[in-house]
Write a protein that holds these residues in place. Structure first.
Motif, short mmCIF file in Angstrom:
data_model
loop_
_atom_site.label_atom_id
_atom_site.label_comp_id
_atom_site.label_asym_id
_atom_site.label_seq_id
_atom_site.Cartn_x
_atom_site.Cartn_y
_atom_site.Cartn_z
N GLN A 10 14.52 16.00 -0.31
CA GLN A 10 15.09 16.28 0.93
C GLN A 10 16.87 16.13 0.80
N GLY A 11 17.28 15.59 -0.48
CA GLY A 11 18.69 15.55 -0.79
C GLY A 11 19.08 13.97 -0.47
N LEU A 12 18.24 13.25 -0.13
CA LEU A 12 18.69 11.71 -0.08
C LEU A 12 18.98 11.20 -1.36
N LYS A 13 20.01 10.12 -1.46
CA LYS A 13 20.52 9.57 -2.47
C LYS A 13 20.80 8.07 -2.27
N GLY A 14 20.72 7.16 -3.22
CA GLY A 14 20.95 5.79 -3.18
C GLY A 14 20.34 5.06 -2.02
N PRO A 15 21.25 4.36 -1.35
CA PRO A 15 20.96 3.57 -0.21
C PRO A 15 20.07 4.39 0.64
N ASP A 16 19.92 5.45 0.97
CA ASP A 16 19.35 6.27 1.94
C ASP A 16 17.74 6.62 1.38
N ILE A 17 17.76 6.38 0.22
CA ILE A 17 16.27 6.47 -0.36
C ILE A 17 15.39 5.01 0.06
N GLY A 18 16.43 3.96 -0.18
CA GLY A 18 15.85 2.56 0.12
C GLY A 18 15.56 2.45 1.29
N LYS A 19 16.31 2.98 2.41
CA LYS A 19 15.96 3.18 3.93
C LYS A 19 14.78 3.72 4.42
N ARG A 20 14.58 4.82 3.33
CA ARG A 20 13.44 5.74 3.71
C ARG A 20 12.15 4.86 3.33
N LEU A 21 12.33 4.20 2.21
CA LEU A 21 11.21 3.48 1.60
C LEU A 21 10.93 2.33 2.60
N ASN A 22 12.01 1.68 3.04
CA ASN A 22 11.74 0.49 3.95
C ASN A 22 10.99 1.02 5.33
N SER A 23 11.53 2.31 5.95
CA SER A 23 10.90 2.73 6.93
C SER A 23 9.46 3.03 6.80
N ALA A 24 9.15 3.34 5.53
CA ALA A 24 7.59 3.62 5.17
C ALA A 24 6.82 2.38 5.22
N ARG A 25 7.63 1.26 4.58
CA ARG A 25 6.83 -0.03 4.63
C ARG A 25 6.75 -0.51 6.08
N GLU A 26 7.70 -0.56 6.61
CA GLU A 26 7.87 -1.06 8.38
C GLU A 26 6.60 -0.25 8.89
N ALA A 27 6.39 0.88 8.76
CA ALA A 27 5.15 1.81 9.40
C ALA A 27 3.93 1.28 8.80
N ALA A 28 3.54 0.90 7.93
CA ALA A 28 2.41 0.25 7.30
C ALA A 28 2.23 -1.06 7.91
N ILE A 29 3.28 -1.85 7.77
CA ILE A 29 3.13 -3.09 8.68
C ILE A 29 2.67 -2.99 9.86
N ALA A 30 3.34 -2.12 10.75
CA ALA A 30 3.15 -2.04 12.09
C ALA A 30 1.66 -1.44 12.17
N ALA A 31 1.33 -0.71 11.22
CA ALA A 31 -0.26 -0.18 11.37
C ALA A 31 -0.96 -1.44 11.33
N SER B 271 0.79 -0.96 0.13
CA SER B 271 0.06 -0.03 -0.04
C SER B 271 0.83 1.26 -0.11
N VAL B 272 2.14 1.13 0.48
CA VAL B 272 3.04 2.33 0.20
C VAL B 272 3.27 2.73 -1.16
N ASP B 273 3.06 4.12 -1.37
CA ASP B 273 3.43 4.60 -2.64
C ASP B 273 4.73 4.88 -2.73
N SER B 274 5.52 4.02 -3.49
CA SER B 274 6.97 3.88 -3.37
C SER B 274 7.39 5.17 -4.35
N THR B 275 6.54 5.75 -5.44
CA THR B 275 7.12 6.58 -6.00
C THR B 275 6.94 8.00 -5.23
N ALA B 276 5.90 8.15 -4.61
CA ALA B 276 5.94 9.40 -3.84
C ALA B 276 7.05 9.54 -2.53
N VAL B 277 7.11 8.20 -1.95
CA VAL B 277 8.15 8.29 -0.85
C VAL B 277 9.67 8.75 -1.30
N SER B 278 9.98 7.80 -2.56
CA SER B 278 11.28 8.02 -3.17
C SER B 278 11.52 9.44 -3.79
#
Length: 407
Positions: free
Chosen positions: A383-404, A370-377
């Motif tokens: 915000q100036g994030l690149k490469g692996p940091d974008i992936g971490k942000r996306l994982n955090s969003a997905r983990e938050a959705a799973i937690a909910a 359900s996480v909009d990966s395009t919007a999160v990325s």
């Protein structure tokens, strides 16, 4: 020229099964005569034709003579002087060697109706030994008709064939064709039992054969024997009406337990990784279709983690989903969950227990999707994030959705 209905359609009608595809044998004719009537030739190795209107198969009565090892080692003789009885004699089992004439009368020179009533799988003549595919065919018929037994003289003949090396000449395409049909039958475990009884399982699927007699921890597996567990898992897959790729994954999921060092039994530490490796080799040997191969490797590797996922938090759950490539291939992941349900319920006394891990992981997958990966990325890049940091942000969003979703 006389035409007779033969084979499975006659057998299944006598058994009260739904109508099967109809096959016909033509006695007293020639290829030229059939073509003149509009029949379409399609047989490469022997004269088979399609009816011009029904497109059902019509074969000229024929005899076969063994000329070499293996499935293709036959010389075929088809001519107007070949009788119906001679044609029926070359068939594998008596229950498949019954013909029906235009008046609905049965011609049964080899006792097929008798064996149907007695529920016996019996070879027609000693010519059975000339085609090793017939061992596999009989085994999958045993899986389709699980209340039938194998005639003692037929089992003895099959054992002689295995000892003579006939099974070793089988080509991969025919092995997979018969194995897959047996897996899709009513009780797949019967196929393994018959193949094991005649010695063919050791030749064709030695990884599976090794599972018999290998103990498991009784607190998890009251049935103890790993081979018995496998049979129960396969029968659960039939009970749940699972598709072929799930049933094949069930067949392969525990192969690594056959290579567990004796000194650590009945524990099977790391058997999942060994199972994946053995599954890959088995699939290569028998040229298993890619969809079946990929699901079987996934289930072999991850079924232990899926079973243990009931207490996984958001991070561990997401790692499991990513390892299973569930976000990209959700349909395959759901099939893996079904195979794991068969595994969990394929244990003595556990056949009707609910498998809560399946619905839970399906729910968590839906949350992660359900996480909009395009919007999160996009927001992360702004915000100036690149490469692996974008992936971490996306994982955090997905983990938050799973937690909910977990509440």
């Amino acid at each position: 020229m006389n035409t007779y209905l033969v084979g499975g359609a006659v057998r299944d009608a006598l058994l009260g099964y739904p109508k099967a595809d109809r096959d016909w044998v033509v006695v007293g004719s020639t290829p030229e005569a059939l073509v003149a009537q509009g029949f379409i030739p399609v047989g490469r190795d022997f004269p088979v034709f399609l009816h011009p209107e029904t497109r059902e198969e019509y074969a000229l009565a024929r005899t076969e003579r063994k000329t070499a090892r293996g499935y293709h080692g036959f010389a075929v003789h088809a001519s107007p002087d070949v009788t119906l009885e001679q044609d029926l004699a070359r068939r594998d089992l008596t229950i498949n060697a019954i013909a029906q004439d235009a008046n609905g009368q049965h011609i049964d020179p080899y006792g097929g109706e008798r064996d149907i009533h007695a529920k016996v799988l019996r070879h027609v003549t000693d010519a059975f030994r000339e085609d090793p595919v017939r061992i596999l065919r009989l085994a999958r018929f045993a899986a389709r008709f699980p209340d039938f037994t194998v005639a003692p003289e037929t089992l003895a003949l099959m054992r002689d064939m295995v000892a003579d090396g006939e099974v070793d000449a089988l080509v991969s395409e025919r092995v997979w064709q018969e194995l897959s049909r047996g897996l899709m039958a009513t009780r797949p475990s019967r196929m393994l039992q018959v193949l094991r009884d005649c010695g063919a399982l050791q030749r064709l699927l030695p990884e599976v054969n090794k599972l018999y007699g290998v103990p498991q921890r009784p607190e998890y597996h009251p049935e103890i024997d790993t081979g018995v567990h496998l049979e129960m898992v396969l029968d659960q897959s039939a009970r749940l009406n699972a598709p072929l790729d799930v049933r094949f994954a069930c067949l392969c999921h525990d192969l690594g337990k056959g290579t567990t060092p004796p000194d650590v039994l009945p524990r099977h530490i790391g058997h999942e990784q060994r199972s994946e490796k053995l599954t890959r080799a088995l699939c290569t040997r028998w040229r298993v279709p890619v969809d079946c191969k990929e699901l079987a490797e996934l289930v072999a590797r991850e079924h232990g983690n899926i079973h243990q996922s009931g207490n996984f938090g958001p991070e561990a759950a997401l790692r499991l989903l990513v390892r299973c490539d569930a976000l990209r291939r959700p349909e395959r992941f759901l099939l893996a969950l079904q195979a794991c349900e068969c595994d969990a319920r394929g244990r003595l006394g556990k056949e009707d227990e609910a498998y809560t891990q399946g619905p839970r992981l399906a729910l968590l997958l839906k949350a992660a999707q359900s996480v909009d990966s395009t919007a999160v990325s996009t927001h992360a890049m702004e915000q100036g994030l690149k490469g692996p940091d974008i992936g971490k942000r996306l994982n955090s969003a997905r983990e938050a959705a799973i937690a909910a979703a977990l509440g």
